[in-house]
Design a protein around this motif. Structure first.
Motif, PDB file in Angstrom:
ATOM      1  N   ASP A 178       0.807  -1.035   0.155  1.00 20.73           N
ATOM      2  CA  ASP A 178       0.290   0.140   0.429  1.00 20.73           C
ATOM      3  C   ASP A 178       0.756   1.248   0.047  1.00 20.73           C
ATOM      4  OD1 ASP A 178      -2.985   0.422   1.079  1.00 20.73           O
ATOM      5  OD2 ASP A 178      -2.113   2.242   0.979  1.00 20.73           O
ATOM      6  N   GLN A 217      -8.276  -6.585  15.026  1.00 20.90           N
ATOM      7  CA  GLN A 217      -8.562  -5.731  13.838  1.00 20.90           C
ATOM      8  C   GLN A 217      -7.037  -5.986  12.275  1.00 20.90           C
ATOM      9  OE1 GLN A 217      -7.133  -1.279  14.537  1.00 20.90           O
ATOM     10  NE2 GLN A 217      -7.738  -1.948  16.651  1.00 20.90           N
ATOM     11  N   ASP A 251      -7.915  -9.246  12.632  1.00 18.80           N
ATOM     12  CA  ASP A 251      -8.399 -10.731  10.895  1.00 18.80           C
ATOM     13  C   ASP A 251      -9.827  -9.359  10.616  1.00 18.80           C
ATOM     14  OD1 ASP A 251      -7.761 -12.391  12.064  1.00 18.80           O
ATOM     15  OD2 ASP A 251      -9.119 -13.070  14.090  1.00 18.80           O
ATOM     16  N   GLY A 252     -10.070  -8.469  11.524  1.00 17.44           N
ATOM     17  CA  GLY A 252     -10.774  -7.294  10.265  1.00 17.44           C
ATOM     18  C   GLY A 252      -9.990  -7.168   8.640  1.00 17.44           C
ATOM     19  N   LEU A 253      -9.167  -6.699   8.989  1.00 14.86           N
ATOM     20  CA  LEU A 253      -8.663  -6.815   7.817  1.00 14.86           C
ATOM     21  C   LEU A 253      -8.563  -7.802   6.642  1.00 14.86           C
ATOM     22  CD1 LEU A 253      -4.526  -4.517   7.904  1.00 14.86           C
ATOM     23  CD2 LEU A 253      -7.046  -4.296   6.700  1.00 14.86           C
ATOM     24  N   LYS A 254      -8.175  -9.092   7.355  1.00 14.08           N
ATOM     25  CA  LYS A 254      -8.665 -10.332   6.535  1.00 14.08           C
ATOM     26  C   LYS A 254     -10.494  -9.819   6.038  1.00 14.08           C
ATOM     27  CE  LYS A 254      -5.086 -12.144   8.429  1.00 14.08           C
ATOM     28  NZ  LYS A 254      -4.712 -14.166   9.585  1.00 14.08           N
ATOM     29  N   ALA A 255     -10.979  -9.586   6.831  1.00 15.47           N
ATOM     30  CA  ALA A 255     -12.223 -10.242   6.964  1.00 15.47           C
ATOM     31  C   ALA A 255     -12.407  -9.229   4.983  1.00 15.47           C
ATOM     32  CB  ALA A 255     -13.080  -9.703   7.857  1.00 15.47           C
ATOM     33  N   LEU A 256     -12.094  -7.356   4.802  1.00 11.43           N
ATOM     34  CA  LEU A 256     -12.168  -7.166   4.266  1.00 11.43           C
ATOM     35  C   LEU A 256     -11.498  -7.004   3.075  1.00 11.43           C
ATOM     36  CD1 LEU A 256     -12.447  -4.219   6.459  1.00 11.43           C
ATOM     37  CD2 LEU A 256     -14.129  -4.955   5.024  1.00 11.43           C
ATOM     38  N   GLY A 257     -10.855  -8.638   3.014  1.00 12.15           N
ATOM     39  CA  GLY A 257     -10.231  -8.541   1.871  1.00 12.15           C
ATOM     40  C   GLY A 257      -8.602  -8.350   1.261  1.00 12.15           C
ATOM     41  N   ILE A 258      -8.708  -7.523   2.937  1.00 10.00           N
ATOM     42  CA  ILE A 258      -7.402  -6.994   1.929  1.00 10.00           C
ATOM     43  C   ILE A 258      -5.838  -7.669   3.264  1.00 10.00           C
ATOM     44  CG2 ILE A 258      -6.154  -4.946   2.957  1.00 10.00           C
ATOM     45  CD1 ILE A 258      -8.524  -3.650   3.154  1.00 10.00           C
ATOM     46  N   ASP A 259      -5.037  -7.899   2.039  1.00  7.75           N
ATOM     47  CA  ASP A 259      -3.884  -8.527   3.063  1.00  7.75           C
ATOM     48  C   ASP A 259      -3.246  -8.140   4.102  1.00  7.75           C
ATOM     49  OD1 ASP A 259      -1.684 -10.362   3.551  1.00  7.75           O
ATOM     50  OD2 ASP A 259      -1.130 -10.981   1.183  1.00  7.75           O
ATOM     51  N   PRO A 260      -2.606  -8.375   5.066  1.00  9.60           N
ATOM     52  CA  PRO A 260      -2.159  -7.453   6.798  1.00  9.60           C
ATOM     53  C   PRO A 260      -0.703  -7.548   5.986  1.00  9.60           C
ATOM     54  CG  PRO A 260      -3.567  -9.667   7.507  1.00  9.60           C
ATOM     55  CD  PRO A 260      -3.236  -9.491   6.013  1.00  9.60           C
ATOM     56  N   TYR A 302      -0.654  -4.817   3.658  1.00 15.13           N
ATOM     57  CA  TYR A 302      -1.102  -3.161   3.996  1.00 15.13           C
ATOM     58  C   TYR A 302      -0.372  -3.054   4.680  1.00 15.13           C
ATOM     59  CZ  TYR A 302      -4.955   0.094   5.504  1.00 15.13           C
ATOM     60  OH  TYR A 302      -5.129   1.145   6.085  1.00 15.13           O
ATOM     61  N   PHE A 323      -9.093 -14.576  -0.298  1.00 15.61           N
ATOM     62  CA  PHE A 323      -9.477 -13.087  -0.621  1.00 15.61           C
ATOM     63  C   PHE A 323     -10.148 -12.914  -1.171  1.00 15.61           C
ATOM     64  CE2 PHE A 323      -5.150 -12.474   1.716  1.00 15.61           C
ATOM     65  CZ  PHE A 323      -5.295 -12.184   2.808  1.00 15.61           C
ATOM     66  N   ARG A 363     -13.558 -13.576   0.875  1.00 18.28           N
ATOM     67  CA  ARG A 363     -14.042 -12.643   1.734  1.00 18.28           C
ATOM     68  C   ARG A 363     -14.366 -11.725   1.273  1.00 18.28           C
ATOM     69  NH1 ARG A 363      -8.231 -13.707   4.951  1.00 18.28           N
ATOM     70  NH2 ARG A 363      -8.539 -15.518   6.170  1.00 18.28           N
ATOM     71  N   PHE A 380     -17.731  -7.796  13.158  1.00 12.46           N
ATOM     72  CA  PHE A 380     -17.179  -8.210  14.301  1.00 12.46           C
ATOM     73  C   PHE A 380     -17.568  -7.792  15.811  1.00 12.46           C
ATOM     74  CE2 PHE A 380     -14.183  -9.237  11.437  1.00 12.46           C
ATOM     75  CZ  PHE A 380     -12.824 -10.093  11.900  1.00 12.46           C
ATOM     76  N   PHE A 435     -10.458  -0.035  12.587  1.00 11.66           N
ATOM     77  CA  PHE A 435      -8.764   0.156  12.608  1.00 11.66           C
ATOM     78  C   PHE A 435      -8.889   1.882  13.330  1.00 11.66           C
ATOM     79  CE2 PHE A 435      -9.254  -1.800   8.408  1.00 11.66           C
ATOM     80  CZ  PHE A 435      -9.246  -2.622   8.885  1.00 11.66           C
ATOM     81  N   HIS A 444     -10.754  -2.041  -3.403  1.00 11.76           N
ATOM     82  CA  HIS A 444     -10.935  -3.028  -4.135  1.00 11.76           C
ATOM     83  C   HIS A 444     -12.025  -3.313  -5.529  1.00 11.76           C
ATOM     84  CE1 HIS A 444      -9.995  -5.957  -1.880  1.00 11.76           C
ATOM     85  NE2 HIS A 444     -11.069  -5.748  -0.953  1.00 11.76           N
TER      86      HIS A 444
END
Ligand SMILES: Nc1ncnc2c1ncn2[C@@H]1O[C@H](COP(=O)(O)OP(=O)(O)OP(=O)(O)O)[C@@H](O)[C@H]1O
Ligand SMILES: [Mg+2]
Lengths: 256, 251
Positions: free
Chosen positions: A39, A127, A129-138, A141, B75, B78, B85, B91, B107
């Motif tokens: 990012d 947070q 897991d939250g990133l992952k859940a949004l399809g964003i690779d920690p 990012y 991904f 997801r 959650f 964040f 995305h």
């Protein structure tokens, strides 16, 4: 006896586990760099937060480091009248050893620990897991921008630090050791070489790498809530400091 | 087209949390997952987006085995299955608006102004637009949850997992969340799985209920089945009575 063996075994297993974890993290970082997938916004934000905001403390550390070198030397300089050695001594010591090590430790204390705490808190508050859940690779990012920022910024900060340390040394030389600026400068410019600067900057790069990797790893592997975050920060700073000192030994050995 | 659990077991060390979960949800359905705290509701739904892997058993989303696919394929899943959650997971370093903008920016190939516009519309939908510039630490739990809902809906998901969306919300906001969920299911034909203790919410919104008890889905069925059930465990849970056959770990 059995207990002792079990303890040693457990320690060895832990060490392997941690080393494996660090190597895995390193592998993932490298994988995200070819081709570069990270990012850009986060990268810039971290460059600013980790680098630009560290400038004051680095200047302060470097200035007094340069000064201390001269104060330490001043006794002998006065006794033997060795004013022609001050510039050389200060430059050589600061560029090669003291500068990179002190700035590296300072950077670890300010930026590395903060990084661990931040990532650790993100882990325990879900947070990540939250990133992952949004399809964003920690990895892309969060981690890669931070690792890159730390390596680049410690390198640049060390360059700034080198300059400031020499200014500090020259100033303290004039004030404390009765070394004129001209004498300092002659000694410095005739005896200190580009190689000395490069030597130190290679170290800075390696130290940045160590601080970035250990602090990210400690943060991402936090377990057990706020207490876990505290423990991780502690571990990160100690591991980074050890890493810096030990790698410095090998670098000094192999670079000279 | 559905989310399916087949005999899912999940152990943490020696602790057996799930011991054979079977359930499914179709597009347009609103499945409420109920059960006492610590029984494994959050653990169950985290399997759907691969945040947890089953010790054994199968979890599939529209025919894709989530427990088998690579991290990269996860991904894609997801993006299709959003999750709100239990603790919101906003964040800290981003403002509320930026929180909602992030997945859109990442995305969807949109211009910055459009990203902003879409995010603001979502915040408006949950009544949080006037607080858009604040940071998560500056607002309360209930507000955070609403922002988390807005964020989860940002990619027009086919399925949405809500982990206790109305816990910590005032009754008015809670009912608005209920109608938002109903709207998702009817207007966008989204499949919703909602973990909830909120009986009002459950009985006004659910099309189906699954009760987790002792590691399994003790009972799954339409809302009427639960209303008319004579099973003492179900009766005790729905009436919220402290005495009865139900085992509540820790008490
Ligand atoms: N990462 C983990 N490691 C070890 N144990 C875990 C982990 N995650 C959950 N558990 C355990 O699994 C059990 C179920 O947890 P879960 O969070 O799913 O409960 P829940 O049904 O969502 O409860 P609540 O209503 O309080 O949210 C708990 O006993 C918890 O301690
Ligand atoms: Mg839960």
């Amino acid at each position: 006896m059995y207990n002792l063996i079990a303890k040693i075994g457990e320690g060895a297993l832990n060490l392997c586990h941690e080393t494996g974890g660090l190597l895995h993290l390193l592998f993932m970082v490298i994988k995200s760099l070819f081709p570069p997938r990270f990012d850009p916004g986060e990268f810039l934000r971290n460059l600013y937060k980790m680098g630009v905001k560290s400038v004051p403390i680095i200047i302060l550390t470097a200035f007094f480091t340069g000064g201390i070198m001269v104060i330490q030397a001043s006794v002998f300089v006065k006794r033997f009248g060795a004013t022609s050695l001050v510039g050389w001594g200060a430059g050589y010591a600061v560029f090669r050893e003291v500068g990179p090590i002190l700035l590296g430790l300072m950077f670890s204390g300010r930026v590395g620990s903060n990084n661990t705490a931040e990532l650790g808190t993100m882990v325990v508050t879900e947070q990540i897991d939250g990133l992952k859940a949004l399809g964003i690779d920690p990895m892309q990012y969060l981690i890669v921008p931070r690792v890159l920022s730390m390596i680049i910024m410690l390198f640049l900060l060390t360059i700034i630090g080198d300059v400031i340390a020499i200014v500090g040394a020259a100033l303290f030389g004039i004030l404390i050791a009765d070394v004129s600026f001209a004498a300092f400068w002659t000694s410095f410019s005739q005896n200190v070489h580009v190689a000395d600067v490069v030597h130190g900057l290679i170290k800075a790069g390696v130290f940045g790498f160590i601080v970035s990797l250990t602090s990210c790893y400690a943060g991402m592997t936090v377990r057990g809530g706020a207490v876990g975050v505290g423990r991780a920060v502690n571990n990160a700073v100690v591991t980074a400091a050890l890493g810096i000192v030990i790698s410095d030994y090998f670098l000094t050995y192999s670079l000279s | 087209m559905s989310i399916i659990f087949k005999d899912v077991h999940r152990y943490f060390g020696s602790k057996k949390v799930l011991t054979g979960v079977n359930m499914s949800v179709q597009p347009g359905e609103k499945l409420f997952v109920i059960g006492t705290s610590g029984v494994g509701k959050s653990v169950t739904i985290k399997h759907i987006i691969g945040l947890l892997k089953p010790t054994s058993g199968e979890v599939s989303v529209d025919g894709v085995r989530v427990d088998k696919v690579s991290e990269k394929e996860l991904f894609t899943i997801r993006r299709k299955v959003a999750m709100v959650f239990q603790a919101s997971a906003l964040f800290d370093s981003l403002s509320l608006l930026e929180n909602v903008m992030l997945p859109i920016r990442k995305h969807l190939k949109l211009k910055d102004a459009e990203v902003r516009k879409k995010a603001m519309a979502l915040l408006d939908e949950v009544g949080m637009l006037k607080h858009a510039g604040l940071y998560p630490s500056e607002i309360g739990d209930g507000m955070r949850k609403r922002v988390a809902i807005a964020r989860a809906l940002s990619l027009d998901p086919a399925y949405v997992l809500f982990d206790e969306p109305t816990t910590g919300l005032d009754p008015v906001s809670a009912r608005r969340v209920d109608s938002l969920i109903s709207q998702l299911a009817t207007e966008r034909n989204a499949g919703c799985i909602i973990v909830s203790h909120d009986l009002v919410s459950i009985f006004s919104t659910a099309t189906k209920i699954a009760m987790v008890y002792k590691g399994i889905i003790y009972k799954e069925g339409p809302i009427e089945d639960f209303h008319s059930s004579t099973d003492p465990v179900i009766r005790q849970f729905l009436s919220g009575s402290s005495s009865g056959p139900m085992e509540t770990p820790g008490f």
